[in-house]
Each structure stands twice: as C-alpha cells, then as structure tokens.
Write a protein that holds these residues in place. Structure first.
Motif, PDB file in Angstrom:
ATOM      1  N   THR A   1     -10.328 -11.441   7.609  1.00 28.05           N
ATOM      2  CA  THR A   1      -9.958 -11.420   6.196  1.00 28.05           C
ATOM      3  C   THR A   1      -9.783  -9.989   5.697  1.00 28.05           C
ATOM      4  O   THR A   1      -8.824  -9.673   4.988  1.00 28.05           O
ATOM      5  CB  THR A   1     -11.030 -12.132   5.354  1.00 28.05           C
ATOM      6  N   LYS A   2     -10.714  -9.138   6.105  1.00 28.37           N
ATOM      7  CA  LYS A   2     -10.601  -7.739   5.702  1.00 28.37           C
ATOM      8  C   LYS A   2      -9.332  -7.119   6.261  1.00 28.37           C
ATOM      9  O   LYS A   2      -8.646  -6.342   5.588  1.00 28.37           O
ATOM     10  CB  LYS A   2     -11.833  -6.964   6.181  1.00 28.37           C
ATOM     11  N   ARG A   3      -9.012  -7.482   7.497  1.00 25.09           N
ATOM     12  CA  ARG A   3      -7.815  -6.935   8.142  1.00 25.09           C
ATOM     13  C   ARG A   3      -6.540  -7.423   7.448  1.00 25.09           C
ATOM     14  O   ARG A   3      -5.548  -6.701   7.354  1.00 25.09           O
ATOM     15  CB  ARG A   3      -7.799  -7.346   9.622  1.00 25.09           C
ATOM     16  N   LEU A   4      -6.573  -8.677   6.939  1.00 27.17           N
ATOM     17  CA  LEU A   4      -5.406  -9.230   6.259  1.00 27.17           C
ATOM     18  C   LEU A   4      -5.311  -8.763   4.813  1.00 27.17           C
ATOM     19  O   LEU A   4      -4.219  -8.499   4.308  1.00 27.17           O
ATOM     20  CB  LEU A   4      -5.454 -10.759   6.307  1.00 27.17           C
ATOM     21  N   ILE A   5      -6.458  -8.682   4.144  1.00 29.48           N
ATOM     22  CA  ILE A   5      -6.455  -8.361   2.720  1.00 29.48           C
ATOM     23  C   ILE A   5      -6.204  -6.876   2.478  1.00 29.48           C
ATOM     24  O   ILE A   5      -5.580  -6.503   1.481  1.00 29.48           O
ATOM     25  CB  ILE A   5      -7.791  -8.790   2.081  1.00 29.48           C
ATOM     26  N   LYS A   6      -6.635  -6.029   3.397  1.00 30.58           N
ATOM     27  CA  LYS A   6      -6.469  -4.590   3.197  1.00 30.58           C
ATOM     28  C   LYS A   6      -4.993  -4.214   3.036  1.00 30.58           C
ATOM     29  O   LYS A   6      -4.634  -3.498   2.090  1.00 30.58           O
ATOM     30  CB  LYS A   6      -7.100  -3.829   4.358  1.00 30.58           C
ATOM     31  N   PRO A   7      -4.083  -4.694   3.925  1.00 28.26           N
ATOM     32  CA  PRO A   7      -2.657  -4.398   3.679  1.00 28.26           C
ATOM     33  C   PRO A   7      -2.143  -5.007   2.377  1.00 28.26           C
ATOM     34  O   PRO A   7      -1.283  -4.414   1.714  1.00 28.26           O
ATOM     35  CB  PRO A   7      -1.958  -5.032   4.893  1.00 28.26           C
ATOM     36  N   LEU A   8      -2.694  -6.161   2.002  1.00 27.75           N
ATOM     37  CA  LEU A   8      -2.268  -6.792   0.756  1.00 27.75           C
ATOM     38  C   LEU A   8      -2.667  -5.950  -0.450  1.00 27.75           C
ATOM     39  O   LEU A   8      -1.909  -5.832  -1.424  1.00 27.75           O
ATOM     40  CB  LEU A   8      -2.879  -8.188   0.657  1.00 27.75           C
ATOM     41  N   MET A   9      -3.839  -5.344  -0.373  1.00 34.66           N
ATOM     42  CA  MET A   9      -4.283  -4.463  -1.456  1.00 34.66           C
ATOM     43  C   MET A   9      -3.402  -3.217  -1.531  1.00 34.66           C
ATOM     44  O   MET A   9      -3.050  -2.751  -2.618  1.00 34.66           O
ATOM     45  CB  MET A   9      -5.747  -4.088  -1.254  1.00 34.66           C
ATOM     46  N   HIS A  10      -3.044  -2.668  -0.346  1.00 37.16           N
ATOM     47  CA  HIS A  10      -2.131  -1.522  -0.339  1.00 37.16           C
ATOM     48  C   HIS A  10      -0.773  -1.917  -0.919  1.00 37.16           C
ATOM     49  O   HIS A  10      -0.159  -1.143  -1.654  1.00 37.16           O
ATOM     50  CB  HIS A  10      -1.961  -1.002   1.084  1.00 37.16           C
ATOM     51  N   LEU A  11      -0.333  -3.133  -0.566  1.00 35.39           N
ATOM     52  CA  LEU A  11       0.950  -3.609  -1.067  1.00 35.39           C
ATOM     53  C   LEU A  11       0.928  -3.754  -2.585  1.00 35.39           C
ATOM     54  O   LEU A  11       1.921  -3.475  -3.261  1.00 35.39           O
ATOM     55  CB  LEU A  11       1.294  -4.945  -0.403  1.00 35.39           C
ATOM     56  N   ARG A  12      -0.201  -4.175  -3.117  1.00 34.67           N
ATOM     57  CA  ARG A  12      -0.333  -4.289  -4.572  1.00 34.67           C
ATOM     58  C   ARG A  12      -0.176  -2.925  -5.240  1.00 34.67           C
ATOM     59  O   ARG A  12       0.465  -2.805  -6.300  1.00 34.67           O
ATOM     60  CB  ARG A  12      -1.687  -4.899  -4.930  1.00 34.67           C
ATOM     61  N   GLU A  13      -0.752  -1.890  -4.631  1.00 33.11           N
ATOM     62  CA  GLU A  13      -0.626  -0.540  -5.187  1.00 33.11           C
ATOM     63  C   GLU A  13       0.831  -0.081  -5.177  1.00 33.11           C
ATOM     64  O   GLU A  13       1.292   0.562  -6.130  1.00 33.11           O
ATOM     65  CB  GLU A  13      -1.501   0.434  -4.397  1.00 33.11           C
ATOM     66  N   GLU A  14       1.547  -0.415  -4.092  1.00 31.88           N
ATOM     67  CA  GLU A  14       2.959  -0.015  -4.027  1.00 31.88           C
ATOM     68  C   GLU A  14       3.784  -0.769  -5.055  1.00 31.88           C
ATOM     69  O   GLU A  14       4.722  -0.214  -5.638  1.00 31.88           O
ATOM     70  CB  GLU A  14       3.507  -0.261  -2.616  1.00 31.88           C
TER      71      GLU A  14
END
Length: 454
Positions: A178-191
């Motif tokens: 979950t951490k591995r999947l959510i971390k890129p999603l959080m970065h994507l939210r910032e972009e």
C-alpha cells in the motif's frame, strides 16, 4: 481518513471476514470428517467383534472369558470405543472399558429398542452408537462425541495459529504494498496541484508502474501540452497585436495627415488608397482570426456531408485561376486510377482550406503546381506541390502555427486555418520538401462511400 489508512482498514476487515468464514467451514468439515471416519471404524470394529462372538458361541465359550479388545480392528481410530453386550432381557453381561462410566451405564440400561432409536439421533447428541445383534444378545459400540470434538478443536486451533501467522504476514505485506502504491499517488497529487495553479513548466514525471504509471505519464504529457498551448496563446496575442498594430498605425498616420492638411493633391488620393488597403488587410486578419476561434470552439460550425474531391479540386482551380494566369503558372492534375474519391467533410470549409493551400503554392511556385489525388493505404490522399524554393528547415516545424509567415507571406493565418479545417474533417495535414525542389503539402482523409471499396 487518508487513502492509505482506508485501504489498510478495508484489507484488514476483509482478511478477518475471510478467515472467520474459513474457520467456520473448516470446523464443520473437520467435524464431519472425523465423525464419518469414526463411524467407519466402529462398523469395522463391530463386524470383527461380531465374528469373534459368533465363534465363541459356536465353541460354547463363556462370554465373560472372551477378551473384548477393540484395538487393531480399525486402521485410523479417532477416539476410544466402548463395548456393551446385553442379553435378550436387556441385562448387561459384558462391557468395556471394564469400569463403565455413568454415561455408558445410562445408555446400556436402556432396552435394545431404545438403544436402536438412540442410534438414529446420536450424531446430534453426545454419543455415536453402533448396535449389532450377536448370538449372546445385542452388542452396542459407543463413542463420546465430545472426544471427537476435542480432537477436532485441537487440530483447528493449530490451523488457526497457522492462519494467524499468515494473516500477520499478509498485513505487513499489505502495508508495504500500500505504501508503495500510495506514495506515487501522493506525488501525483502534488503534480496535479501544479497543473491547477497553472505551473505547467514545473510539473515533473512521477515514477510508477502499471496503470498508475500510465496515468502519471498522461499527466506529465498533459502538462507539457498545456505549457505549449499557453505559450502558443501568448505568442498568438503578441503576433495578433503586432499584425493589427501595423495597419492601424498606417491608417492613423495617413488619416491625421489628411486631416491636418499635410497631404495635398495626388498625395491625398494615395493616402486614401493606403487607408483602404490597410483597412482591407486588417479586415482579413480579423476575419481569419474569428474563423480560427470558431474552428477551435464551436462544434456546430461544421456541416459534414459527402464531398467529391475531384469536383472540389476543380472548383479550387477555377476560383484561383486569375492569380495563376497573372503569374503565368501551370497546374497539373492527377487522380490516379480512381477518380471517384469521396470524403465526409464540410464542403465549404474544405474548399477554404484548399484555396489557402493552393494560394500558398502559387505565391512560391516558379512555373508549375502539381495536384495529385488518390487512394493510399485505405485513405484519400491529396498532395499540392510546387517547383519553388521550398520550405526552410527552420520554418518547417512551425509552418502551420498561427502568424508564422514565410517569404511573401500575408497574414500567417492561411495554413493555420487549413490545418484546423482538415483536422476537424477527420484528416491529417503535413508539409515537406520535394527532392526535385519546391514544397509539398499532403492531406489525408478517411475514405467514404464507394471510394472505400476501391
């Protein structure tokens, strides 16, 4: 609640639910299996003891002297089996274990018909029984269900320990994934926040795999397209203001000169001619800018229908013929083997695009313009080429941009309008240079009607 916590909570609840259902199912499956196994063992034991008692009766051996051991008669005995032998009056003549428990004695005290009736309902009760007729009377085999349940629960407990250890491992693995999947999603939210704030140039590519990686790549490409569009829009307004400013300055200058009496006689007429010329030029620029804006924003501006490309090309040549005659240019038409080339487009708009393209070729051609139409790889392809100086390599990538003018160009909007029209008609327009010299512009459209059969 954050998405990562929601996912972990949902996974944990799902795991608990699955393990609970699995435990209940395993409980009943194991219990049914052990009871079935014990019944088969009791039947085997009963058959063996019956044969043994029949032999003893035939040899007149007293039943008290005959050993009633139940071990060795079944291959996989689950729980101990008690044996009670009663005579025809229901009196107990022999039992094992040697000292029967109160529960055994309570069952044995019943009449044979009661024991038989007990047998039919004993699976749901406290005992499993197997009643068999022997020469000495009745033999009843008894096994406490409680002991079978104790064995089943001990095995189930071990299985639950294994399941619990597996569940812990799965939860830890879930947290990691979950951490591995959510971390890129959080970065994507910032972009995406940068996109929202129109900081397109600051958007960075997010590294991820699978569908999330595809979405991240799409966001990055979208930001690049928006940045380019923003740049084009700024450049468009700058160019538009420049193109409109030049004729306005000429109009304003000559108008003030005529008003103030600076120009006299023939100069006044020349000034008025320039004012009229610049007014017409400005009107053309505004008209083309308005058309481009409509092509970009309005859907109902296009009235699509079947269009015969041969007829459209011939009409284009007729309309532009005065320019061709004035410059002494020759037009060479070629339709290949198929003259019935039909596309589905807005005829008036497509005619406007062809007029812009052929006019552009007429401005740069030396003597000849070549127009070829035909079918190539299932598409209707129309090429307009000339024998002029060609398109410079610096200008070629930006040829269809707005206000991009080459040598002898006018407003810099003609080819931009042509591209917008062709693309709205479902086609594709490209430009390049001929090996023999000169420019070539190609238009490709999906086939329609009979042309698609050729």
């Amino acid at each position: 609640m954050k998405l990562v916590h929601q996912i972990n909570l949902a996974f944990a609840l799902s795991l608990i639910l699955v393990l609970s259902v699995t435990a209940v199912v395993i409980h009943y499956v194991l219990l049914d299996h052990f009871i079935g196994t014990q019944r088969k063992d009791m039947q085997s034991i009963g058959a063996a003891l019956t044969a043994k008692l029949e032999t003893a009766a035939a040899q007149s051996i007293p039943i008290e002297s005959e050993p009633l051991t139940v071990s060795g008669f079944a291959s996989a005995q689950v729980a101990e089996v008690g044996v009670i032998i009663q005579d025809s009056q229901g009196n107990i003549v022999r039992s094992t274990p040697v000292t029967p428990t109160a529960q055994y004695m309570g069952i044995a005290a019943a009449r044979p018909d009661s024991i038989a009736s007990f047998k039919s309902s004993s699976v749901d009760g406290q005992f499993l029984t197997e009643v068999t007729a022997v020469p000495q009377g009745t033999m009843t085999l008894i096994t406490p269900v409680s002991k079978i349940k104790a064995i089943e629960q001990a095995l189930l407990g071990r299985l639950m320990l294994v399941f619990g250890a597996g569940a812990v491992v799965m939860v830890i693995l879930s947290l990691f994934i979950t951490k591995r999947l959510i971390k890129p999603l959080m970065h994507l939210r910032e972009e995406l926040k940068k996109v929202k704030e129109r900081q397109f140039s600051e958007v960075r590519r997010v590294s991820a795999s699978g569908e999330l990686g595809a979405v991240a790549e799409s966001v990055y490409e979208m930001a690049g397209e928006l940045e380019r569009y923003n740049h084009v829009q700024k450049q468009f307004f700058q160019n538009a203001s420049h193109e409109l400013k030049s004729p306005l300055m000429s109009i304003s200058g000559y108008a003030e000169g005529i008003r103030d009496g600076i120009f006299e006689g023939e100069d006044i007429r020349k000034g008025l001619d320039i004012i009229m010329s610049e007014s017409g030029r400005m009107r053309n620029i505004v008209t083309e800018m308005t058309l481009l804006a409509k092509l970009d924003s309005e859907d109902d501006i296009f009235k699509a229908a079947e269009v015969n490309m041969k007829e459209l090309v011939e009409e284009t040549i007729e309309r532009i013929n005065p320019v061709l005659v004035k410059k002494g240019l020759f037009v060479h038409l070629s339709y290949g083997d198929n003259e019935s080339l039909t596309v589905y487009a807005d005829r008036d708009k497509l005619l406007q695009a062809l007029l812009n393209i052929v006019s552009n070729g007429a401005r740069h051609a030396s003597k000849h313009i070549y127009i070829q139409a035909g079918l190539q790889k299932g598409r209707v392809v129309l090429t307009v080429s000339d024998d002029g100086e060609g398109i410079s390599e610096e200008l070629l990538p930006y040829l269809f941009h707005r206000f991009v003018k080459g040598k002898n160009g006018e407003t810099g909007l003609g080819l931009a309008i042509a591209r917008a029209i062709v693309e709205r008609c479902g086609g594709l327009i490209t430009a390049g240079n001929r090996q023999e010299g000169g420019a070539v512009i190609s238009l490709g459209f999906p086939v329609h009607g009979k042309a698609s059969v050729a």
